[in-house]
Design a protein around this motif. Sequence first.
Motif, PDB file in Angstrom:
ATOM      1  N   GLN A 119       0.840  -1.203   0.000  1.00 11.82           N
ATOM      2  CA  GLN A 119       0.000   0.000   0.000  1.00 11.82           C
ATOM      3  C   GLN A 119       0.875   1.254   0.000  1.00 11.82           C
ATOM      4  OE1 GLN A 119      -3.362  -0.308  -0.416  1.00 11.82           O
ATOM      5  NE2 GLN A 119      -3.209   1.888  -0.808  1.00 11.82           N
ATOM      6  N   ASP A 165       0.633   4.162  -2.729  1.00 14.02           N
ATOM      7  CA  ASP A 165       0.328   5.551  -2.353  1.00 14.02           C
ATOM      8  C   ASP A 165       1.406   6.507  -2.849  1.00 14.02           C
ATOM      9  OD1 ASP A 165      -1.934   4.632  -1.188  1.00 14.02           O
ATOM     10  OD2 ASP A 165      -1.170   4.688   0.885  1.00 14.02           O
ATOM     11  N   LYS A 215       0.881   9.378  -5.768  1.00 11.62           N
ATOM     12  CA  LYS A 215       1.125  10.790  -5.481  1.00 11.62           C
ATOM     13  C   LYS A 215       2.096  11.390  -6.503  1.00 11.62           C
ATOM     14  CE  LYS A 215       2.258  13.954  -1.687  1.00 11.62           C
ATOM     15  NZ  LYS A 215       2.541  14.975  -2.678  1.00 11.62           N
ATOM     16  N   ALA A 259      -7.939  -0.194  -4.747  1.00  8.79           N
ATOM     17  CA  ALA A 259      -8.862   0.913  -4.522  1.00  8.79           C
ATOM     18  C   ALA A 259     -10.184   0.650  -5.222  1.00  8.79           C
ATOM     19  CB  ALA A 259      -8.250   2.216  -5.021  1.00  8.79           C
TER      20      ALA A 259
END
Lengths: 439, 245
Positions: free
Chosen positions: A256, A260, A264, A281
Amino acid sequence: MRTQDVFGYSFSAIKLRKLRAGLTTLGVVIGIAAIVALLSITQGLQNTITIQLETGLATDTLIVSPGGGAFGGGQHGGDFGGGALGGAASGFRLLVNDTLTINGLSTDILTSIAVIQRSGYINSTEHERVTTIVGVDFAEYKNIYSTTFVSESGEIPDNPENNTIIIGKRVNERQNGTVLFTAGEDVQILWANATARPPQNESYATHVTAVLQEVGGFAFGGPSDSNIYIPISTAQEFFNTSECEIIIVKLANSDQATIDAVVKKIVDEFAGEVSAISSTAVLNILGSVFSIIELFLVGIAAISLLVAGIGIMNIMIVSLIERTREIGILKALGMKSRTVLAIFLGESVIIGVIGAVIGIALGWVLANIVATVLSSGAITVGTGGGAGASGGLLSITPVLTPLVFLGAFGFGVGVSVIFALYPAWRASKLKPVEALRYE
Amino acid sequence: MEIPKQIRNKIVAFMAPIVEAVNLKKTYMLGKIPVEALRGVNLKVESGDFLAVLGPSGSGKSTLLNLIGALDKPTAGTLLIDSFDVSTLKDNQLSDLRRRVGFVFQFFNLIPRFTAIDNVGLSLSIAGMGKAERKKRAKELLETVGLKDRMKHKPAELSGGQQQRVAIARALANNPRFLLMDEPTGNIDSKTAREIINLVKGLNEEKGVTIIMVTHDQHLAREAKRIVQIFDGVITSDIVNGEPT
Ligand SMILES: Nc1ncnc2c1ncn2[C@@H]1O[C@H](COP(=O)(O)OP(=O)(O)OP(=O)(O)O)[C@@H](O)[C@H]1O
Ligand SMILES: [Mg+2]
């Protein structure tokens, strides 16, 4: 009075009015059956879709698409043919060679590939089918989707010639099993170019080099049974574009934290003009969407059970009035108020238990019938849009969890008892002299 | 060993009365209008008594019987049943007390869906008796009232007299302290009424069951040991074995 005698008495009262008791029970049966059927089907459906998603796409991939915001605007190519016009209102365009930029963003990114797609047709001399034409790099795509981008007949070339196509199982076969195209066959593909002035159909001749194995259902960004695949360079030329609908990013791992961080970096790189979604997701979003749908459906079913509850209350009040004198006799014989209460509640418990048991059984049967109908192909469920794939048959195995079973049972009996409380209380409060006087 | 009747009656006389009413009043409210059904009744009933209550319609006979049967509470005065002050008892205690009273109604009040044996059994089941025991006892009781061959009949399949016998058997089921009968023969022809009275009389004489029976039939009342007359909510005469008290 002994418990079994209380129930025995309740039962004798129910038996006296068989039709009435039967109809009252039917209300509970319908409510519970609806709840059980809906819950076990949605649960089964959720399982099917989750499994198909999980097999269709490795969890170590991200889908980048134009348009900011989470899961924004259904831009993942689901908007067939719209991609050419598409993009965000800001005029942002996701380009095929943005993959180069993305590849350089992080060491966690192994590779990325662009996907172009349009709706179009595939023709042979005898057949024509509507399909989605997808342009990808065959070698990379095969690398990312090693379990699903697999040929059944023919071969998937690593360095394809420009006039090579790979077709999905369901493009190739009708539901009745008729095979339309074979590997090696010459075909023509065609799309309606709406950006040309005037709009015109464009086509080119090609040949089938491979037919994919059945993928089943749909896959988020991954191969689909209802698509045909052409080399990315051909797609750019044929559709006359340097834009792509999505870019699939392959990560070094599926942590994860990695997801992430990469998300980003990508979003920042494109100044918020793209969204990057991981399959996890998507699963989560689908999960919550399902929960909401489930809640909504079960809510409706629960209302039908409440209606049944009001039916019980109505019947009990009628029965209470009819049996006023009988209650007077029982009290004159020394029956305690709470025993009178228990007798009336006992009747509702019997109705509730019978109704719930039959309801659960009926709901389960219904769920299986619906599942069979869906799986047999009598109804095609379009799973369309958002996931970059098109319709597929759903083979649902209804699921009846112990929780649903016990919950439905408890709810059925609970509703029966709650709505019987008031009539039972009134019965228990009758004064013997007045009750005996009642005609 | 059987105790001779005279001696037994003497023993009984020493015991506390099973019913004692002192200045007993009952006022019903008809909307805002009070109806004084009982206006100060004084009455003592000893164990072993057979008492007939006579009086014109509306004089308060049923009202008195309902109070003695703990089916209703008095408005004023004291009523002791088996030494319990009825006014002070809670709902549950009243239920317990009712089990020690056998009530026989003019309209039988049997449960239509139950057979004779089940109607008698109901009384026992309310008292908490188990099924097998209940059946045995109910059979005995039905034999006592002469319904040996009607046990499986439902009320609708029985004559009025037979239904009243079932009701009497039911009232006797829990060995009550006394039997209350509100016009038990009011719905039965006179020949059958005579049979019922003989049955009741037998219960009193042979088994020592205390009986309070409301009737408006002078002839039937004469079978009782004691005749109480009620007029307009008060007792106007009380005659024991033909002697005024
Ligand atoms: N629930 C009630 N509400 C109002 N008044 C009542 C009620 N029950 C009885 N009464 C009145 O009380 C009086 C006595 O009634 P009760 O039933 O005791 O008479 P009874 O002697 O049994 O008469 P009968 O021989 O006709 O049965 C009557 O005037 C009656 O109208
Ligand atoms: Mg009366």
